[in-house]
Structures are given as structure tokens and as C-alpha cells.
Enzyme design. Structure first.
Site, PDB file in Angstrom:
ATOM      1  N   TRP A  51      26.851 -18.843 -18.577  1.00  0.00           N
ATOM      2  CA  TRP A  51      26.737 -17.476 -18.043  1.00  0.00           C
ATOM      3  C   TRP A  51      28.030 -16.709 -18.187  1.00  0.00           C
ATOM      4  O   TRP A  51      28.020 -15.510 -18.484  1.00  0.00           O
ATOM      5  CB  TRP A  51      26.206 -17.477 -16.603  1.00  0.00           C
ATOM      6  CG  TRP A  51      24.751 -17.815 -16.606  1.00  0.00           C
ATOM      7  CD1 TRP A  51      24.179 -18.968 -16.140  1.00  0.00           C
ATOM      8  CD2 TRP A  51      23.678 -17.039 -17.165  1.00  0.00           C
ATOM      9  NE1 TRP A  51      22.819 -18.950 -16.366  1.00  0.00           N
ATOM     10  CE2 TRP A  51      22.477 -17.791 -16.993  1.00  0.00           C
ATOM     11  CE3 TRP A  51      23.603 -15.804 -17.798  1.00  0.00           C
ATOM     12  CZ2 TRP A  51      21.237 -17.329 -17.426  1.00  0.00           C
ATOM     13  CZ3 TRP A  51      22.363 -15.335 -18.235  1.00  0.00           C
ATOM     14  CH2 TRP A  51      21.206 -16.096 -18.044  1.00  0.00           C
TER      15      TRP A  51
ATOM     16  N   ASP B  36      30.529 -12.978 -10.809  1.00  0.00           N
ATOM     17  CA  ASP B  36      29.078 -13.103 -10.930  1.00  0.00           C
ATOM     18  C   ASP B  36      28.669 -14.187  -9.937  1.00  0.00           C
ATOM     19  O   ASP B  36      28.947 -15.364 -10.147  1.00  0.00           O
ATOM     20  CB  ASP B  36      28.720 -13.504 -12.370  1.00  0.00           C
ATOM     21  CG  ASP B  36      27.235 -13.806 -12.549  1.00  0.00           C
ATOM     22  OD1 ASP B  36      26.479 -13.721 -11.559  1.00  0.00           O
ATOM     23  OD2 ASP B  36      26.831 -14.126 -13.689  1.00  0.00           O
TER      24      ASP B  36
ATOM     25  N   LYS C 191      17.457 -15.793  -7.048  1.00  0.00           N
ATOM     26  CA  LYS C 191      17.790 -17.159  -6.605  1.00  0.00           C
ATOM     27  C   LYS C 191      17.841 -17.192  -5.079  1.00  0.00           C
ATOM     28  O   LYS C 191      16.927 -17.707  -4.445  1.00  0.00           O
ATOM     29  CB  LYS C 191      19.111 -17.629  -7.228  1.00  0.00           C
ATOM     30  CG  LYS C 191      19.012 -17.841  -8.744  1.00  0.00           C
ATOM     31  CD  LYS C 191      19.891 -16.895  -9.462  1.00  0.00           C
ATOM     32  CE  LYS C 191      20.047 -17.055 -10.953  1.00  0.00           C
ATOM     33  NZ  LYS C 191      19.102 -17.740 -11.774  1.00  0.00           N
TER      34      LYS C 191
HETATM   35  C1  PLP Z   1      25.006 -17.058 -13.051  1.00  0.00           C
HETATM   36  C2  PLP Z   1      24.020 -16.131 -13.698  1.00  0.00           C
HETATM   37  N1  PLP Z   1      24.452 -14.956 -14.171  1.00  0.00           N
HETATM   38  C3  PLP Z   1      23.618 -14.088 -14.763  1.00  0.00           C
HETATM   39  C4  PLP Z   1      22.284 -14.376 -14.918  1.00  0.00           C
HETATM   40  C5  PLP Z   1      21.399 -13.373 -15.611  1.00  0.00           C
HETATM   41  O1  PLP Z   1      20.628 -12.779 -14.632  1.00  0.00           O
HETATM   42  P1  PLP Z   1      19.467 -11.728 -14.991  1.00  0.00           P
HETATM   43  O2  PLP Z   1      18.387 -12.528 -15.618  1.00  0.00           O
HETATM   44  O3  PLP Z   1      19.137 -11.194 -13.630  1.00  0.00           O
HETATM   45  O4  PLP Z   1      20.032 -10.709 -15.889  1.00  0.00           O
HETATM   46  C6  PLP Z   1      21.782 -15.576 -14.439  1.00  0.00           C
HETATM   47  C7  PLP Z   1      20.347 -15.889 -14.587  1.00  0.00           C
HETATM   48  O5  PLP Z   1      19.869 -16.949 -14.321  1.00  0.00           O
HETATM   49  C8  PLP Z   1      22.676 -16.487 -13.823  1.00  0.00           C
HETATM   50  O6  PLP Z   1      22.247 -17.658 -13.360  1.00  0.00           O
END
Ligand code: PLP
Length: 360
Positions: free
Chosen positions: A102, A172, A196
Site C-alpha cells: 500500500w 494512511d 475495515k
Molecule cells: C492500507 C490501505 N491503503 C489504501 C487502500 C486502498 O483503499 P481504497 O480501496 O479505499 O482506495 C487499502 C485497501 O485495502 C489499504 O488496505
């Protein structure tokens, strides 16, 4: 009614009490003759729902008054772009710490929009640890330092946050927010996709210090600029109202559970017993260095990956869903967010032990 033990990484389990409240409210919200989905976001009823949700979130995280709380759409992924657009000039240096999939995605997006310095990378350990902050090669005048507080796929989590001095720390927190108390004042900006620990997909929370709002670079689309959203109470356009309402129910549920101190105690206990079950067996293995292991996402492998299919099929038969690891890493992953009860973790451990006995 049977509810499975749901170990999904996201969209993830929601508290049963919340789902029951949604069900009770669904067709006729508090005698108004319509559902929350069908009412104006500017009407008195929804504005009350929205304000209560924000107040409860602020109370849970003890958000200081000089921070704005935004309820946006676009997912955490849109924040990968919004952060550099709002906080950095096109040529300005921005520091990123690369700890897994991520943070890599955040880096890819930021590279389109700013001058990215990778201050540290865990690639050397195959993302099994978090590089010590003393070793980060930070840019003194960076616009911000970005971290992914919990790598949902790799199962690596910051258990302490670095002091970045006057350079704002941006995190994040998609897969760790609300799992424990955090000191919001350590951060310039926190963002998190809802699906989540907050509520259904479609909603993204941004908590941003007020001095960081109002500096988006020229040409930033309005929906990516925090300032119009702050000015309009996250209603510059139609917000994801139903997700916002359910998030509000989750926040109220968390307060009833005793808030984040109580959740942290439960979450730490759930994670500790699952890691202990893995570490005390010769059959299961967790690749993450113990001090960086996530409380929320527990990746593990079986001694022989030819048994993965049988493990997953048996788990499903026993009412345990979504244990398959992310396609990029394989193996298993148990996501044990706030709404996954301790009994589900106990059931998983029992199943793992009996599978080991019959296949080990
Ligand atoms: C740590 C993290 N950041 C970003 C995201 C991306 O999120 P989104 O699908 O809401 O754009 C996720 C998705 O699982 C994630 O686990």
C-alpha cells in the site's frame, strides 16, 4: 440466522448490533417514512446523523480542535493523489517510507505529482519489518513524510510513530484506525478508507490540521481540494450518505464498548493469541518480525502450500470465511478488525490446531 466468522481484509466484518440497527431503520428511519438512503443530505435529519457521527469520531480519537474531520468519497486511493496536490508543490520534495504494497501504491501516485524521495524501504527484508526512523534519509524541507501505518497485505504495523519535527507526518491508517488510541496531534494528516474498521466502502475519512488546508496547487480539481470540503462540511457535492450513517452507528457502538482503550486491549489479546498459536506450532509460520506484527491483519503460511486448498475448504465448512492471503503473497491472512469477535479468533485457533493434527 447463522453469521460466519468473517476474516475479510475489506470490505470487512461489521458489528452485528450495527447491522441489526440498520435493518430496523431501513425502510422507515425513526418514523419519517423513508430510509436514510432516500433523504436529502442537506435535510435536518441527515445533518443530525452527520454531525453526531463526526462528534463521536472526534470523541473516540480525541481529535484536537485545530483539526478538520472530512467524510469524503473516492477511497483511500484517491487520497494518494489528494495529499500531494494539497500539501506539496509540483517540484517540491515529499518523503515516503516504503513498507509494502500500500505504501508502494501511494508512492506510485505521488510520483506523478511531486518529487518523491524514498526515505526508507523495507525491501531488504521482503517487507517483514519497518526500518528504524533513525535510519530514514529525510529531506529537511520536505512538504511531508508519508507512512502506511498498517500494511494490510503484508501485516506490518507501526506500533510507535516517528517524530518528524516541523515536517507534517501523513499516515494512511485505512486498516488500523480505531483499533487503539492514537495521538492525532503527532500527525499533519490521517486518512482511511472506511471498509475495515469504520463502516461500508464508499466513505473515506480525512483528519487534517487546519494550517494544511487552503494551499492546494493551482489546477487541483475541486473534489480533490480539502478547502471546499472543509468550507461545506464535507458536502461540497453529495456525500456517501448511507456509508456515513452506518459509520456513525459503528462509532456509537465503539463508544458503548468502552472506546479505543477498551478496543486496544481486546485487539492486542486477539492478535497475541493468534500469533502465539502460529509461533508455537511447527506447521504454521508468520513471515513478519515479531515487533512489527499487525494487530489487524495476520498473515501466515502452512508448512506445505499444497495443503492451502484443503485448509481453506475446511475453514469454510466450519464457518470461517475469507482466510485466503492476498493474491500477491499467497498463504493465509486473518483480518481481525474491531468487529471480529474474540470467539472468532478462538474458533480459528481451534481449527488450525485440529488441521495441523490431521495434516501435520
Ligand atoms: C492500507 C490501505 N491503503 C489504501 C487502500 C486502498 O483503499 P481504497 O480501496 O479505499 O482506495 C487499502 C485497501 O485495502 C489499504 O488496505
Amino acid at each position: 440466522m447463522t453469521r460466519a466468522h468473517n476474516f475479510s481484509a475489506g470490505p470487512a466484518a461489521l458489528p452485528l448490533e450495527v447491522l441489526e440497527q440498520v435493518q430496523a431503520d431501513l425502510t422507515d428511519y425513526q418514523g419519517q417514512g423513508l430510509s436514510v438512503m432516500e433523504m436529502s443530505h442537506r435535510g435536518k435529519t441527515f445533518v443530525e446523523i452527520a454531525e453526531r457521527a463526526e462528534a463521536d469520531l472526534r470523541a473516540l480519537l480525541d481529535v484536537p480542535d485545530n483539526y478538520h474531520v472530512l467524510f469524503l468519497s473516492g477511497g483511500a486511493s484517491l487520497q494518494f493523489a489528494a495529499v500531494p496536490l494539497n500539501l506539496a508543490g509540483a517540484e517540491q520534495a515529499v518523503d515516503y517510507v516504503h513498507t509494502g504494497s500500500w505504501s508502494a501504491k501511494a508512492i506510485d501516485e505521488a510520483q506523478k505529482l511531486a518529487s518523491v524521495n524514498i526515505a526508507a524501504s523495507a525491501e531488504g527484508s521482503n517487507f517483514a519489518h519497518i526500518p528504524a526512523p533513525e535510519e530514514w534519509r529525510l529531506t529537511p524541507d520536505a512538504a511531508y513524510v508519508h507512512i502506511c501505518a498498517n500494511e494490510t497485505i503484508g501485516g506490518v504495523e507501526f506500533h510507535q510513530f516517528p517524530d518528524t519535527g516541523t515536517v507534517p507526518l501523513v499516515a494512511d491508517m485505512s486498516s488500523t484506525i480505531l483499533s487503539r488510541p492514537v495521538d492525532v496531534s503527532q500527525f499533519g494528516l490521517i486518512y482511511a478508507g472506511a471498509q475495515k474498521n469504520i463502516g461500508p466502502a464508499g466513505l473515506t475519512i480525512v483528519i487534517v490540521r487546519d494550517d494544511l488546508v487552503g494551499h492546494a496547487r493551482a489546477g487541483t480539481p475541486s473534489l480533490l481540494d480539502y478547502a471546499p470540503q472543509v468550507k461545506n462540511g464535507s458536502m461540497y457535492n453529495t456525500p456517501p450518505t448511507f456509508s456515513w450513517y452506518i459509520a456513525g452507528l459503528v462509532f456509537a457502538w465503539l463508544r458503548q464498548q468502552g472506546g479505543l482503550t477498551a478496543m486496544a486491549e481486546i485487539n492486542q489479546r486477539k492478535a497475541a493469541k493468534l500469533y502465539a498459536a502460529i509461533d508455537t506450532s511447527n506447521f504454521y509460520q508468520c513471515p513478519v518480525v515479531p515487533e512489527f506484527r499487525s494487530w489487524m491483519n495476520v498473515p501466515f503460511t502452512l508448512a506445505d502450500d499444497a495443503l492451502d486448498k484443503a485448509f481453506l475448504a475446511g475453514a469454510e465448512e466450519a464457518g470461517m470465511l475469507n482466510l485466503k492471503g492476498h493474491r500477491s503473497v499467497g498463504g493465509m491472512r486473518a483480518s481481525i478488525y474491531n468487529a471480529v469477535p474474540e470467539a472468532a479468533v478462538d474458533a480459528l485457533i481451534d481449527y488450525m490446531q485440529s488441521f495441523e493434527k490431521s495434516h501435520g
